[in-house]
Design an enzyme around this catalytic site. Sequence first.
Site, PDB file in Angstrom:
ATOM      1  N   GLU A  10     -20.461  54.113 -62.895  1.00 53.32           N
ATOM      2  CA  GLU A  10     -21.632  54.193 -62.008  1.00 53.32           C
ATOM      3  C   GLU A  10     -21.593  55.567 -61.367  1.00 53.32           C
ATOM      4  OE1 GLU A  10     -23.859  52.058 -62.022  1.00 53.32           O
ATOM      5  OE2 GLU A  10     -23.042  50.094 -62.474  1.00 53.32           O
ATOM      6  N   CYS A  51     -26.205  57.188 -54.089  1.00 52.12           N
ATOM      7  CA  CYS A  51     -26.459  57.605 -55.475  1.00 52.12           C
ATOM      8  C   CYS A  51     -27.935  57.523 -55.811  1.00 52.12           C
ATOM      9  CB  CYS A  51     -25.649  56.739 -56.425  1.00 52.12           C
ATOM     10  SG  CYS A  51     -25.798  54.986 -56.066  1.00 52.12           S
TER      11      CYS A  51
HETATM   12  P1  NDP Z   1     -15.686  61.350 -56.739  1.00 51.81           P
HETATM   13  O1  NDP Z   1     -15.956  61.352 -58.187  1.00 51.81           O
HETATM   14  O2  NDP Z   1     -15.229  62.608 -56.116  1.00 51.81           O
HETATM   15  O3  NDP Z   1     -14.569  60.264 -56.358  1.00 51.81           O
HETATM   16  C1  NDP Z   1     -14.743  58.895 -56.617  1.00 51.81           C
HETATM   17  C2  NDP Z   1     -13.378  58.237 -56.764  1.00 51.81           C
HETATM   18  O4  NDP Z   1     -12.732  58.750 -57.916  1.00 51.81           O
HETATM   19  C3  NDP Z   1     -12.436  58.503 -55.605  1.00 51.81           C
HETATM   20  O5  NDP Z   1     -11.712  57.329 -55.345  1.00 51.81           O
HETATM   21  C4  NDP Z   1     -11.553  59.604 -56.140  1.00 51.81           C
HETATM   22  O6  NDP Z   1     -10.287  59.653 -55.504  1.00 51.81           O
HETATM   23  C5  NDP Z   1     -11.407  59.172 -57.582  1.00 51.81           C
HETATM   24  N1  NDP Z   1     -11.038  60.215 -58.532  1.00 51.81           N
HETATM   25  C6  NDP Z   1     -11.196  61.556 -58.429  1.00 51.81           C
HETATM   26  N2  NDP Z   1     -10.722  62.175 -59.531  1.00 51.81           N
HETATM   27  C7  NDP Z   1     -10.252  61.198 -60.353  1.00 51.81           C
HETATM   28  C8  NDP Z   1      -9.647  61.192 -61.646  1.00 51.81           C
HETATM   29  N3  NDP Z   1      -9.430  62.321 -62.330  1.00 51.81           N
HETATM   30  N4  NDP Z   1      -9.295  60.018 -62.186  1.00 51.81           N
HETATM   31  C9  NDP Z   1      -9.530  58.863 -61.534  1.00 51.81           C
HETATM   32  N5  NDP Z   1     -10.091  58.801 -60.293  1.00 51.81           N
HETATM   33  C10 NDP Z   1     -10.462  59.954 -59.723  1.00 51.81           C
HETATM   34  O7  NDP Z   1     -17.004  60.783 -56.057  1.00 51.81           O
HETATM   35  P2  NDP Z   1     -17.354  60.693 -54.505  1.00 51.81           P
HETATM   36  O8  NDP Z   1     -16.392  59.813 -53.791  1.00 51.81           O
HETATM   37  O9  NDP Z   1     -17.552  62.093 -54.027  1.00 51.81           O
HETATM   38  O10 NDP Z   1     -18.744  59.920 -54.514  1.00 51.81           O
HETATM   39  C11 NDP Z   1     -19.973  60.551 -54.575  1.00 51.81           C
HETATM   40  C12 NDP Z   1     -20.569  60.455 -55.960  1.00 51.81           C
HETATM   41  O11 NDP Z   1     -20.597  59.095 -56.358  1.00 51.81           O
HETATM   42  C13 NDP Z   1     -22.003  60.923 -56.037  1.00 51.81           C
HETATM   43  O12 NDP Z   1     -22.191  61.687 -57.205  1.00 51.81           O
HETATM   44  C14 NDP Z   1     -22.802  59.630 -56.116  1.00 51.81           C
HETATM   45  O13 NDP Z   1     -24.060  59.770 -56.742  1.00 51.81           O
HETATM   46  C15 NDP Z   1     -21.866  58.752 -56.873  1.00 51.81           C
HETATM   47  N6  NDP Z   1     -22.130  57.346 -56.610  1.00 51.81           N
HETATM   48  C16 NDP Z   1     -22.694  56.592 -57.594  1.00 51.81           C
HETATM   49  C17 NDP Z   1     -23.031  55.267 -57.348  1.00 51.81           C
HETATM   50  C18 NDP Z   1     -23.659  54.431 -58.412  1.00 51.81           C
HETATM   51  O14 NDP Z   1     -23.695  53.214 -58.242  1.00 51.81           O
HETATM   52  N7  NDP Z   1     -24.170  54.987 -59.510  1.00 51.81           N
HETATM   53  C19 NDP Z   1     -22.803  54.654 -56.044  1.00 51.81           C
HETATM   54  C20 NDP Z   1     -22.150  55.520 -55.103  1.00 51.81           C
HETATM   55  C21 NDP Z   1     -21.849  56.815 -55.389  1.00 51.81           C
HETATM   56  P3  NDP Z   1     -10.000  60.592 -54.228  1.00 51.81           P
HETATM   57  O15 NDP Z   1     -11.312  60.945 -53.622  1.00 51.81           O
HETATM   58  O16 NDP Z   1      -9.171  59.750 -53.355  1.00 51.81           O
HETATM   59  O17 NDP Z   1      -9.259  61.777 -54.759  1.00 51.81           O
END
Ligand code: NDP
Length: 498
Positions: free
Chosen positions: A235, A269
């Site tokens: 997502e 999102c």
């Molecule tokens: P990120 O992609 O930065 O992070 C999301 C999660 O992924 C965090 O828990 C992060 O950990 C983890 N993560 C980061 N790198 C890795 C990796 N290499 N492998 C596995 N996990 C990893 O997203 P954001 O938190 O910044 O969220 C915002 C984004 O999410 C926006 O683009 C938004 O549009 C999208 N979004 C989409 C939704 C949907 O339903 N389509 C709903 C909500 C948001 P950590 O941060 O702890 O390092």
Amino acid sequence: MVITSINPATLEKNGEVQETPLEALAGIFKAARDAQRLWREIPTAKRARIVVAANESLADRMEELCLLISRETGKPPLEALSSEVYGAMDSTFYYYNIAEKVLDHKEDIDLGFYNSLDKTSFLIYKPVGVVSIIGPYNYPFAIPFSQIVQSIMAGNAVVFKPSSDVVLVGKEIQAVFDAIPSLPRGLVQTVYGSGSVIGDAMVGAGNRVIFTGSTETGKAIMRKASETLTPVCLELGGKSEMIVLPDANLHRAALAARWGCFTNSGQVCSSVKRLYLHESIAGPFVAELVELTRQLKQGNPLEGNVDVGAMINEFQMNKVLKAIEGAKSEGAEVLCGGRRNPSFKGYFVEPTILGNCTNGMGCVQREIFGPVLPVITFKSEDEAIEMANDNQFGLTSSIWTEDHEKGVRLGKRLETGTVMVNEVVYTFALAQTPWGGPKHSGIGRTHGKLGFMEVVDPFHVHVDKYKEPDGWWMPYDASFVELMENFKIIAKSLIVRD
Ligand code: NDP
């Protein structure tokens, strides 16, 4: 190592949690697999009854949870209630009601000719095993909570990692499941740590990944998952368009654009991230929207009635401010906002509307995950659809018209997972309707019946009641040749002619 939680509105420390050591992960997944083997044997209806008990503790602790969500994300507590805690309870109740019907559904399969040989087939759904759930920061409660509920009701175990910005909310989610009597220990476990270390290691350690976050991270997860062929549900980002036709209820549309762009400081999102206005109504519409936006109250959400809170952290705030500067350098005009709010210490970006935008500009094409709304005008419906589809994302879209049939007709031409006619954003909070979209917005769906399908494997059972050896078994003698002659006749009967 500890992870410190900061209130982005005040920059005060909320608390801290201990990071999960990478070496502990193998044991955590083993405990999850062990718990799942017991859990999957419990009938679906009983599992669902056990899990729905989560709603009791959520009801008891609703206010306390909303305050915590507000302190950790900077959003108003009322938004935490409407879109997070209420949403989590609604989805738990929804999945409780449909679990048995969807998951225990046995589908008999028509085998055509083979039925005549006393052969039967049916399809059932089996839990996949352990689901790795990696959550974002923007809806730190509702998103992972409903994903955990759908996963465990389907008979799986879960290992969940919250975003490092919202670890205390993650801890509370764990506490809710820990408090459910009869849930096997180890069935739901939360781990804490950076995505690139702990998150990365979770991919492939279980049997499914449900990831919510940025498109960039989603791609990294898919690459990693390919090593073990672990299926992923992604997502990801969005750039949702709102198209306003001249016959729309324009005042309602302007209020919707304001809420759709600025709720949760634009960190949704499916936020309205591109506003397409018919040229005949654009002038007065923008004037009203700018006026409405100037009326929004921004501030510390825990002090009085605030409409727009803070952004999650300094990095995200600076990214948004940089995107606004980029838009200006491309020729966009800041109609309101456009800067960090100087009245507060925390990470506040003023609600911003950008005029003078064209479809090819970076601010219209790329996701700006903050309170920024570029406005574009169009001359015809075809042009609006074409411009809306000219984007890498495809999460949601909305069309505004009093002609609902036309709204649906035009909406079907949009390349998104959902189109809303005269509504924005909110179906995100509906447990009942599927969530997700094509293109760079991801793969798979959460919510609704389709959400369950992401955490089960279809399982085909074939039962043969035929008493004789099958005609196509060896040896390939005269009776086999005769059978193949019959097959030729049958094959010809499969031709479809008008
Ligand atoms: P990120 O992609 O930065 O992070 C999301 C999660 O992924 C965090 O828990 C992060 O950990 C983890 N993560 C980061 N790198 C890795 C990796 N290499 N492998 C596995 N996990 C990893 O997203 P954001 O938190 O910044 O969220 C915002 C984004 O999410 C926006 O683009 C938004 O549009 C999208 N979004 C989409 C939704 C949907 O339903 N389509 C709903 C909500 C948001 P950590 O941060 O702890 O390092």
